[in-house]
Design an enzyme around this catalytic site. Structure first.
Site, PDB file in Angstrom:
ATOM      1  N   TYR A  26       0.793  -1.228   0.000  1.00 18.91           N
ATOM      2  CA  TYR A  26       0.000   0.000   0.000  1.00 18.91           C
ATOM      3  C   TYR A  26       0.829   1.284   0.000  1.00 18.91           C
ATOM      4  O   TYR A  26       0.272   2.370  -0.082  1.00 18.91           O
ATOM      5  CB  TYR A  26      -0.942   0.002   1.209  1.00 18.91           C
ATOM      6  N   HIS A  84     -15.261  -5.920  -2.759  1.00 19.59           N
ATOM      7  CA  HIS A  84     -15.447  -7.336  -3.041  1.00 19.59           C
ATOM      8  C   HIS A  84     -16.637  -7.943  -2.309  1.00 19.59           C
ATOM      9  O   HIS A  84     -16.964  -9.105  -2.533  1.00 19.59           O
ATOM     10  CB  HIS A  84     -14.172  -8.102  -2.652  1.00 19.59           C
ATOM     11  N   HIS A 104      -7.962   1.752  -6.127  1.00 19.36           N
ATOM     12  CA  HIS A 104      -7.296   0.821  -5.204  1.00 19.36           C
ATOM     13  C   HIS A 104      -5.800   1.088  -5.279  1.00 19.36           C
ATOM     14  O   HIS A 104      -5.243   1.237  -6.375  1.00 19.36           O
ATOM     15  CB  HIS A 104      -7.575  -0.636  -5.576  1.00 19.36           C
ATOM     16  N   LEU A 105      -5.150   1.139  -4.150  1.00 19.06           N
ATOM     17  CA  LEU A 105      -3.707   1.372  -4.104  1.00 19.06           C
ATOM     18  C   LEU A 105      -2.933   0.210  -4.715  1.00 19.06           C
ATOM     19  O   LEU A 105      -1.993   0.414  -5.475  1.00 19.06           O
ATOM     20  CB  LEU A 105      -3.263   1.588  -2.656  1.00 19.06           C
ATOM     21  N   ARG A 115     -10.234 -11.118  -4.406  1.00 22.57           N
ATOM     22  CA  ARG A 115     -10.141  -9.670  -4.625  1.00 22.57           C
ATOM     23  C   ARG A 115     -10.302  -9.285  -6.102  1.00 22.57           C
ATOM     24  O   ARG A 115     -10.319  -8.109  -6.435  1.00 22.57           O
ATOM     25  CB  ARG A 115      -8.792  -9.142  -4.122  1.00 22.57           C
TER      26      ARG A 115
END
EC number: 4.2.1.10
Length: 152
Positions: A26, A84, A104-105, A115
């Site tokens: 992240y 999700h 999303h990172l 995911r």
């Protein structure tokens, strides 16, 4: 200078731990760092930016519903794990009819198979994943471009 647009940036569960939690996935930037960066971009474009985070699904939904009442022009959302799992988040976004980009990172397609599916992706204007904190900046720029093109 009067603000031309209102953009809401929503962040889902565990994003308050950015910079501490799995930095190899992240990144090292905190959520406050990302908020500051987006705030500077928004200011340059005379845009009101509301940046929020919650670990609670119902809070994110309440903010989405309030966005319609507040005449928000665009939403940038990192739903985190709720991408999700949350049909309710999808339904809220569809109900308010505010265009949005999902961020999303990490690259969710390089991760566990659960995911790989997002309940939001097919109703979003776009999805940005795997580009770290820059993904938020790209999403904000895309939102501003869209709003400027529809404002003419």
């Amino acid at each position: 200078m009067a603000e031309r647009f209102k953009i809401l940036v929503l962040n889902g569960p565990n994003l308050n731990l950015l910079g501490q939690r799995e930095p190899e996935l992240y990144g090292k930037q905190s959520l406050d760092d990302i908020a500051d960066s987006l705030g500077a971009i928004a200011k340059q474009h005379a845009t009101a930016l509301d940046f929020r985070q919650s670990n609670a699904e119902h809070q994110l939904i309440d903010w989405i519903q309030q966005a319609a009442k507040d005449s928000v022009d665009y939403i940038v959302i990192n739903p985190a794990a709720y991408a999700h799992t949350s049909v309710a988040l999808r339904d809220a976004l569809l109900a308010v009819k505010i265009p949005f980009i999902e961020v999303h990172l990490s690259n969710i397609y390089r991760r566990e198979s659960f995911r790989h599916h997002s309940y939001l992706a097919d109703v979003a204007d776009g999805v940005i994943c795997g580009l770290g904190a820059r993904g938020y900046e790209y999403a904000l720029q895309a939102a501003l471009t869209t709003l400027n093109n529809t404002d003419n």
